[in-house]
Design a protein around this motif. Structure first.
Motif, mmCIF file in Angstrom:
data_model
loop_
_atom_site.group_PDB
_atom_site.id
_atom_site.type_symbol
_atom_site.label_atom_id
_atom_site.label_comp_id
_atom_site.label_asym_id
_atom_site.label_seq_id
_atom_site.Cartn_x
_atom_site.Cartn_y
_atom_site.Cartn_z
ATOM 1 N N GLN A 250 0.833 -1.203 0.000
ATOM 2 C CA GLN A 250 0.000 0.000 0.000
ATOM 3 C C GLN A 250 0.868 1.253 0.000
ATOM 4 N N GLU B 96 2.189 1.770 -3.488
ATOM 5 C CA GLU B 96 1.149 2.308 -4.380
ATOM 6 C C GLU B 96 0.919 3.786 -4.113
ATOM 7 N N ASP C 245 1.418 6.829 -6.792
ATOM 8 C CA ASP C 245 0.388 7.843 -7.081
ATOM 9 C C ASP C 245 0.959 9.248 -6.922
ATOM 10 N N ALA D 233 8.716 -1.036 -6.539
ATOM 11 C CA ALA D 233 7.554 -1.588 -7.240
ATOM 12 C C ALA D 233 7.937 -2.646 -8.256
ATOM 13 N N LEU E 104 0.774 -4.494 -9.775
ATOM 14 C CA LEU E 104 1.649 -3.434 -9.278
ATOM 15 C C LEU E 104 2.738 -3.138 -10.307
ATOM 16 N N LYS F 151 1.226 -0.976 -13.061
ATOM 17 C CA LYS F 151 1.094 0.412 -12.623
ATOM 18 C C LYS F 151 2.451 1.097 -12.587
#
Length: 697
Positions: A12, A15, A19, A42, A51, A54
């Motif tokens: 988390q 991520e 972002d 990542a 992941l 992204k």
């Protein structure tokens, strides 16, 4: 409520860092150190694929935006590369200097990803003084996960010339050792891939000739690598750990003729094709983009025909061979300038094996790929498969028309700009299918599908990069469509600038191109009121119509029989109107050739010239189709209104048509069916009546 595990919390945090970095990139703001740390973390291989996806998106966006900030500068690319290297090099070096494997793997895996997203900055970092030596310290006694990460990084770097030069000898030795071990297939596949790219890259670096044959020892090594990679894929039920590297290695190897032959085995290809998932709702196709592209590239290499060289290209090939000191090759033809296993007979066999092994199902899946590169390969493979007429029926049954149409529509197109040159290949493949069978068999009963095909075929004819062969096949396909119905013919006729180009191609030296353009015009005259009128098929006639009829008269006298059939067929239809008859008559009065040309359709021994007359050649039976067309043309002209009978008779006598029709009806020109003879008798009677009127008998 269940508490999150430490791993979930870590994911988390990563991520959230991604972002934040994405937001920074979009606003052209410099990243914070913790955000870069999240980006590096990542790409750790053990993290879940979503992941990774992204992270690739964030990295790509960041690199693009960083480069856009230096737009307008003369050294934009170099400045952008240095800017990105300054951002990423410190955290990568920091991670590689750590003691924990997880940190080192994060740094190595990130540079591997950077090679895929922005190879310039990745290469810049890899070539930095001391970086390759730092990597060499990592392979002294690495753990399996670290060995895999480093092997993959070397494989990526080996694809770039400047990086290959920076790889130390001890690293190459280590890769060879890893390629021989049998304990970890993933490491072995990555090491083999690195060695393949190194070997091929070094061979390319030492020669400017891309088509230089591989030395025997290199070709033998390729065969061994291919066998090892296929054995690994076939012998493991779970290939996910190394399938991407194994397929990429086979992609490189499949350009070697001997490897093509070994891969062109039904069992081998079926094993490869099973790596492509069936297209179902549960499958996210972009997750398999790399493997799908590799499988398509292998199929394309196996099915590729050698280029057809022009005379000039053959001479250039011979000069290149001479430049390498192979003087004995100067007398070789096209067949000998390439590998024997690339001869058409072997390629045809490989194409059939690919179809037997399920390549058509793979192409159906690949048609929906997001990757433009994959769609380009789809077109190339289809074009190779349909080169052999024997394969076209199976391609039609396997959804080839639907898949090709979908591929063609994926290319951008507008009325102002030509379609991309990459689109010409799938259009040509579709044209080959449209030539083989009737429009109904190819496109089905839905006439809308036929109408949709008019546009790409017309674009292929008009495209500035289209080859003569592509234009020829597109015209043949449009000829078939125009013959289906007046609606299709009108659709073809109304495509902007198409008729003008087809008429120019009618003047080409190449017999087949001239024939195809003439047959297309004939079918359009038959099916389109617009083209019928354009070629003088109206009562009033016109100057432009007269010039086009003159062209058809000239085409009715060429040596190629199908061209004469098409041109004279158009004349027979057009002369059903007074305007066209008047145009032919005016041409006859002006040059005294038109009647002789049409007369030669009936009696090929008739000489065309200013004085008419016949040759002394022994008459033989002519073509019944040409004879029928010639007779119909004269019947129409004699029945036309407002033509001077006196002048007509003078020109008929000049062309010696009395003798022509007498020979036809007496059987001197062969035996013909009743329809032709009845029409000829009608013409002969009218000629006799007019002749008796002139003489007063």
């Amino acid at each position: 409520m269940k508490a999150k595990s430490a791993n979930e919390s870590s994911l988390q945090e990563i991520e959230e860092g991604l972002d934040a970095l994405l937001d920074k990139a979009r606003h052209s703001q410099p990243p914070l150190p913790e955000q870069l740390s999240s980006l590096l973390a990542a790409f750790i291989p053990s993290h879940p694929p979503p992941l990774h996806t992204k992270a690739y998106l964030v990295l790509s966006t960041f690199c693009q935006n960083a480069r856009s900030l230096v737009s307008g500068k003369s050294q934009q690319e170099e400045a952008g590369t240095e800017s990105l290297a300054r951002i990423f090099q410190p955290p990568i070096a920091s991670h590689l200097s750590e003691s924990r494997d997880s940190d080192i793997i994060a740094g190595v895996s990130f540079l591997y990803a950077l090679f895929q997203v922005d190879r310039q900055s990745a290469s810049y970092i890899f070539q930095d003084d001391g970086f390759a030596d730092l990597l060499s310290t990592l392979i002294v006694s690495p753990s399996p996960p670290l060995s895999l990460a480093v092997s993959r990084l070397f494989a990526q770097a080996s694809g770039h010339k400047t990086c290959r030069m920076a790889i130390p000898a001890e690293a190459v030795t280590w890769l060879r050792n890893q390629s021989r071990q049998t304990g970890d297939r993933a490491i072995r596949a990555a090491a083999i891939l690195a060695l393949i790219k190194l070997s091929r890259g070094m061979a390319s670096d030492s020669s400017d000739l891309a088509e230089t044959p591989l030395p025997g020892n290199v070709e033998h090594q390729d065969e061994e690598y291919a066998a090892q990679l296929m054995e690994m894929i076939a012998g493991n039920s779970d290939t996910r750990a190394f399938v991407s590297d194994a397929v990429e290695g086979l992609t490189y190897l499949s350009v070697t003729p001997s490897v093509k032959q070994s891969l062109a085995d039904t069992t081998v290809l079926r094993t490869l094709f099973t790596l492509v998932p069936k297209r179902t709702k549960s499958v996210v196709l972009h997750d398999h983009t790399t493997v799908l592209y590799g499988i398509l590239a292998i199929a394309a290499n196996l099915c590729a025909y050698k280029p057809r060289l022009s005379q000039e290209e053959r001479q250039m090939a011979k000069l290149r061979q001479l430049g390498q000191g192979e003087k004995q090759s100067s007398s070789k033809g096209d067949e000998e300038l390439s590998h024997p296993l690339d001869a058409d007979m072997h390629v045809q066999t490989r194409c059939r094996t690919a179809i037997d092994s399920g390549v058509l199902d793979v192409l159906t899946v690949a048609t929906g790929a997001e990757s433009a590169a994959s769609r380009n390969l789809v077109g190339r493979i289809y074009l190779c498969l349909v080169e052999d007429r024997g394969n076209r029926g199976r391609v039609l049954q396997g959804g080839g028309v639907k898949n090709l149409s979908r591929t063609i529509k994926s290319y951008p197109s507008s009325s102002q700009d030509p379609i991309p040159s990459e689109a010409l290949v799938p259009i040509q493949a579709l044209a080959k299918l449209a030539i083989t069978s009737s429009p109904m068999q190819v496109f089905g009963p839905n006439e809308g599908n036929m109408m949709d095909a008019v546009r790409p075929f017309s674009q292929l004819i008009l495209h500035p990069s289209a080859s003569t062969l592509q234009q020829f096949e597109a015209m043949m396909a449009l000829t078939n469509l125009a013959s289906h119905s007046p609606i299709c013919a009108s659709k073809v006729a109304s495509f902007p600038n198409l008729l003008n180009r087809v008429e120019l191609l009618l003047l080409e030296d190449h017999t087949l191109v001239r024939r195809a353009s003439c047959e297309l015009i004939c079918n359009l005259v038959a099916g389109s009121d617009e083209v019928f009128a354009r070629y003088g098929g109206n009562e009033g006639g016109s100057q432009s119509g007269t010039s086009k009829i003159q062209l058809l008269v000239a085409m009715s006298d060429v040596e190629d029989l199908p061209t004469r059939m098409a041109a004279s067929g158009a004349l027979a239809m057009l002369t059903s109107t007074t305007g066209a008859c008047r145009a032919v008559f005016e041409l006859q009065k002006e040059r005294h050739r038109a009647f002789s040309v049409i007369g030669r359709l009936i009696d090929h021994s008739l000489q065309v010239g200013d004085t008419g007359g016949v040759s002394e050649a022994i008459p033989v039976k002519g073509d019944s189709g040409l004879v029928h067309r010639g007779v119909v043309c004269f019947r129409n002209i004699l029945n036309a209104e407002k033509l001077s009978h006196t002048e007509l008779m003078e020109e008929i006598e000049r062309a010696d048509l009395f003798r022509v029709f007498s020979k036809l009806l007496n059987g001197d020109l062969g035996s013909y069916d009743t329809t032709i003879l009845q029409c000829a008798a009608e013409v002969a009677k009218k000629l006799a009546d007019w002749s008796s009127t002139r003489t007063g008998t």
